[in-house]
Design an enzyme around this catalytic site. Structure first.
Site, PDB file in Angstrom:
ATOM      1  N   HIS A 132      -9.567  25.724  40.058  1.00  0.00           N
ATOM      2  CA  HIS A 132      -8.612  24.612  40.157  1.00  0.00           C
ATOM      3  C   HIS A 132      -8.081  24.596  41.595  1.00  0.00           C
ATOM      4  O   HIS A 132      -8.014  25.641  42.238  1.00  0.00           O
ATOM      5  CB  HIS A 132      -7.477  24.898  39.168  1.00  0.00           C
ATOM      6  CG  HIS A 132      -6.457  23.825  39.020  1.00  0.00           C
ATOM      7  ND1 HIS A 132      -5.431  23.640  39.907  1.00  0.00           N
ATOM      8  CD2 HIS A 132      -6.289  22.878  38.056  1.00  0.00           C
ATOM      9  CE1 HIS A 132      -4.674  22.637  39.492  1.00  0.00           C
ATOM     10  NE2 HIS A 132      -5.170  22.155  38.376  1.00  0.00           N
TER      11      HIS A 132
ATOM     12  N   CYS B 216      -8.433  18.105  39.200  1.00  0.00           N
ATOM     13  CA  CYS B 216      -7.965  19.046  40.241  1.00  0.00           C
ATOM     14  C   CYS B 216      -9.012  20.115  40.510  1.00  0.00           C
ATOM     15  O   CYS B 216      -8.668  21.288  40.757  1.00  0.00           O
ATOM     16  CB  CYS B 216      -6.631  19.682  39.863  1.00  0.00           C
ATOM     17  SG  CYS B 216      -5.287  18.512  39.886  1.00  0.00           S
TER      18      CYS B 216
ATOM     19  N   ASP C  29      -6.244  33.671  37.402  1.00  0.00           N
ATOM     20  CA  ASP C  29      -5.559  32.429  37.059  1.00  0.00           C
ATOM     21  C   ASP C  29      -5.763  32.201  35.563  1.00  0.00           C
ATOM     22  O   ASP C  29      -6.847  31.783  35.136  1.00  0.00           O
ATOM     23  CB  ASP C  29      -6.153  31.294  37.906  1.00  0.00           C
ATOM     24  CG  ASP C  29      -5.714  29.915  37.444  1.00  0.00           C
ATOM     25  OD1 ASP C  29      -5.016  29.813  36.408  1.00  0.00           O
ATOM     26  OD2 ASP C  29      -6.081  28.932  38.105  1.00  0.00           O
TER      27      ASP C  29
ATOM     28  N   GLN D 298      -5.660  28.402  31.842  1.00  0.00           N
ATOM     29  CA  GLN D 298      -6.412  27.839  30.712  1.00  0.00           C
ATOM     30  C   GLN D 298      -6.829  28.904  29.710  1.00  0.00           C
ATOM     31  O   GLN D 298      -7.461  28.582  28.704  1.00  0.00           O
ATOM     32  CB  GLN D 298      -7.662  27.096  31.223  1.00  0.00           C
ATOM     33  CG  GLN D 298      -7.360  25.893  32.068  1.00  0.00           C
ATOM     34  CD  GLN D 298      -6.646  24.779  31.313  1.00  0.00           C
ATOM     35  OE1 GLN D 298      -6.641  24.729  30.073  1.00  0.00           O
ATOM     36  NE2 GLN D 298      -6.005  23.881  32.037  1.00  0.00           N
TER      37      GLN D 298
ATOM     38  N   LYS E 124       1.322  24.694  29.242  1.00  0.00           N
ATOM     39  CA  LYS E 124      -0.031  24.686  28.649  1.00  0.00           C
ATOM     40  C   LYS E 124      -0.116  25.588  27.415  1.00  0.00           C
ATOM     41  O   LYS E 124      -1.141  25.642  26.755  1.00  0.00           O
ATOM     42  CB  LYS E 124      -1.058  25.114  29.697  1.00  0.00           C
ATOM     43  CG  LYS E 124      -1.198  24.094  30.847  1.00  0.00           C
ATOM     44  CD  LYS E 124      -2.276  24.507  31.804  1.00  0.00           C
ATOM     45  CE  LYS E 124      -2.170  23.828  33.155  1.00  0.00           C
ATOM     46  NZ  LYS E 124      -2.576  22.414  33.139  1.00  0.00           N
TER      47      LYS E 124
HETATM   48  C1  PLP Z   1      -7.162  26.646  35.747  1.00  0.00           C
HETATM   49  C2  PLP Z   1      -5.859  26.100  36.228  1.00  0.00           C
HETATM   50  N1  PLP Z   1      -5.202  26.721  37.200  1.00  0.00           N
HETATM   51  C3  PLP Z   1      -4.021  26.283  37.658  1.00  0.00           C
HETATM   52  C4  PLP Z   1      -3.443  25.140  37.155  1.00  0.00           C
HETATM   53  C5  PLP Z   1      -2.124  24.696  37.707  1.00  0.00           C
HETATM   54  O1  PLP Z   1      -1.158  24.772  36.732  1.00  0.00           O
HETATM   55  P1  PLP Z   1       0.301  24.146  36.978  1.00  0.00           P
HETATM   56  O2  PLP Z   1       0.070  22.733  37.395  1.00  0.00           O
HETATM   57  O3  PLP Z   1       0.946  24.252  35.645  1.00  0.00           O
HETATM   58  O4  PLP Z   1       0.955  24.967  38.022  1.00  0.00           O
HETATM   59  C6  PLP Z   1      -4.092  24.442  36.159  1.00  0.00           C
HETATM   60  C7  PLP Z   1      -3.522  23.177  35.636  1.00  0.00           C
HETATM   61  O5  PLP Z   1      -4.212  22.326  35.168  1.00  0.00           O
HETATM   62  C8  PLP Z   1      -5.324  24.935  35.671  1.00  0.00           C
HETATM   63  O6  PLP Z   1      -5.977  24.294  34.699  1.00  0.00           O
END
Ligand code: PLP
Length: 418
Positions: free
Chosen positions: A135, A376, A212, A215, A238
């Site tokens: 992401h 993203c 990270d 998900q 999430k």
């Molecule tokens: C794999 C992953 N990393 C990071 C993020 C960023 O999360 P946040 O926007 O809640 O900070 C997301 C959000 O879609 C994500 O799917």
């Protein structure tokens, strides 16, 4: 009779999704005259009444600032906030509460590590290793750090199924690698990465690993003491919790050595114009008034999820994913993007000759909410030679009927575009 009962008890119990759906007030509504089919869970999940009630109760009964007052309300607010932290620790099976730092979400967690640990550990000519399916929030902070430090960002490629091969990763772990930052589960493709093996390999070379978990946390049981990663990040919104709150896990020894991320109230022990001393963990990283209600709501969400049973949630979602992959993948003119052997809860796809945005708009008219765009994860789109995909992402309250509605709506797209 007794034998029968034993048998029933021994059988793995499925989720009572019909009942569970009643916990989510938002799901009862109609969109364009049709029942809402919410399949945008990777972007954000809906909130159960337990979370909404926890937020409401806090503001109605306990609202006060934390850690600063001796009065009743402040004590109650502090206790509820810290209970949120205890629940996060339990949820991740982290060893200590001091290793749980409340942040705004995954994005802030990763930026925190980049700007503190990263600045300490990464110098000119060093390398940071990520994968091709990250992401943007697990790409851009590292690019910014590399720019500041004169370091190099290296990327382990993904194959046509959206998988990361361990051999490629091992080949790219080098003498100059100072940090590995990888997704546990890809948001655009659903791929589950072999993070355990990746962490082990990095540790054999003395390299720290950030995972990270944005998900993964909603879909897989996460055991950080088994994973042994150095940092883990996830977002409350999430995992059926509120927006604006998330957590960074960091190993004590690393957090102790890292400089603070932001300066201000609560992160200090004493301040004078000559010298300021920083607070103990985790407060050293929580400058200013935190999202108190968010932490309480997150705690309620995690309790809710654990109450349902995370193994059961994972099994339910796997069953739905298999069902959806079979149905959607068999539709003429539909191509699945992301067909890794190990996947979680995400179905990205293209419809021949129809822009993803048009697919999403028609689906919306049918009451089906999916996400369209680059999710993203622009480099993933580039890797597959597409500008955008449509993405159906599943949550614990989704049903086979939701997948049937998606399939019917996709047939409608084909009818409209001939
Ligand atoms: C794999 C992953 N990393 C990071 C993020 C960023 O999360 P946040 O926007 O809640 O900070 C997301 C959000 O879609 C994500 O799917």
């Amino acid at each position: 009779m007794t034998g029968g009962r034993t048998l029933i008890e021994a059988a793995p119990m499925g989720l009572d999704v019909k009942r569970i759906r009643e916990d989510f007030p938002i799901l009862g509504q109609r969109i364009h005259g049709r029942p809402l089919v919410y399949l945008d869970n990777a972007a954000t999940t809906q909130k159960p009444r337990a979370v909404i009630d926890a937020l409401r109760a806090y503001y109605e009964m306990d609202n006060a600032n934390v850690h600063r007052g001796v009065h009743q309300l402040s004590e109650r607010a502090t206790e509820a906030y810290e209970e949120g932290r205890r629940r996060v620790r339990r949820f991740l099976n982290a060893a200590h509460e001091r290793e749980i730092v409340f942040v705004r979400g995954t994005t802030e967690a990763i930026n925190l590590v980049a700007m503190t640990y990263g600045r300490q550990a990464v110098g000119a000519g060093d390398e940071i290793l990520i994968t091709g399916l990250e992401h943007h929030s697990n790409i851009v902070p590292w690019q910014m750090l590399c720019e500041q430090q004169g370091a190099l960002l290296r990327v382990v490629p993904i194959d046509d199924a959206g998988e990361v091969h361990l051999e490629d990763y091992l080949r790219m772990l080098g003498e100059r690698t100072r940090l590995v930052a990888v997704a546990h589960v890809s948001n655009a493709l659903g791929t589950v990465l072999p993070v355990r093996a990746m962490i082990e390999a990095a540790h054999r070379r003395g390299i720290a690993v950030l995972v990270d978990g944005a998900q993964a946390a909603p879909h897989l049981p996460v055991d950080l003491q088994a994973l042994d990663c150095d940092f883990y990040a996830f977002s409350g919104h999430k995992v059926y919790g509120p927006t604006g709150i998330g957590a960074l896990y960091g190993k004590t020894a690393l957090l102790e050595r890292m400089p603070p991320y932001q300066g201000g109230g609560d992160m200090i022990k004493s301040v004078s114009f000559e010298k300021t001393t920083y607070n103990d963990l985790p407060y050293k990283f929580e400058a200013g008034t935190p999202d108190i209600a968010g932490a309480i709501g997150l705690g309620a969400a995690l309790e809710y999820l654990e109450g349902l049973g995370r193994e059961r949630v994972a099994a339910h979602e796997q069953d739905l994913l298999t069902y959806a992959t079979g149905l959607v993948g068999a539709l003429p003119g539909v191509r699945l993007i992301g067909t890794a052997r190990e996947k979680a809860a995400v179905l990205s796809f293209l419809v021949d000759g129809v822009h993803a945005h048009d697919v999403g708009t028609i689906l919306d008219r049918e009451g089906v909410a999916v996400r369209t765009g680059h999710h993203c994860a622009m480099p993933v789109m580039t890797r597959f030679g597409v500008a955008a995909t449509s993405r159906a992402s599943l949550g614990l309250y989704n049903t086979r009927e939701d997948i049937d509605a998606l399939t019917t709506a996709l047939e409608r797209v084909r009818e409209i575009f001939g």
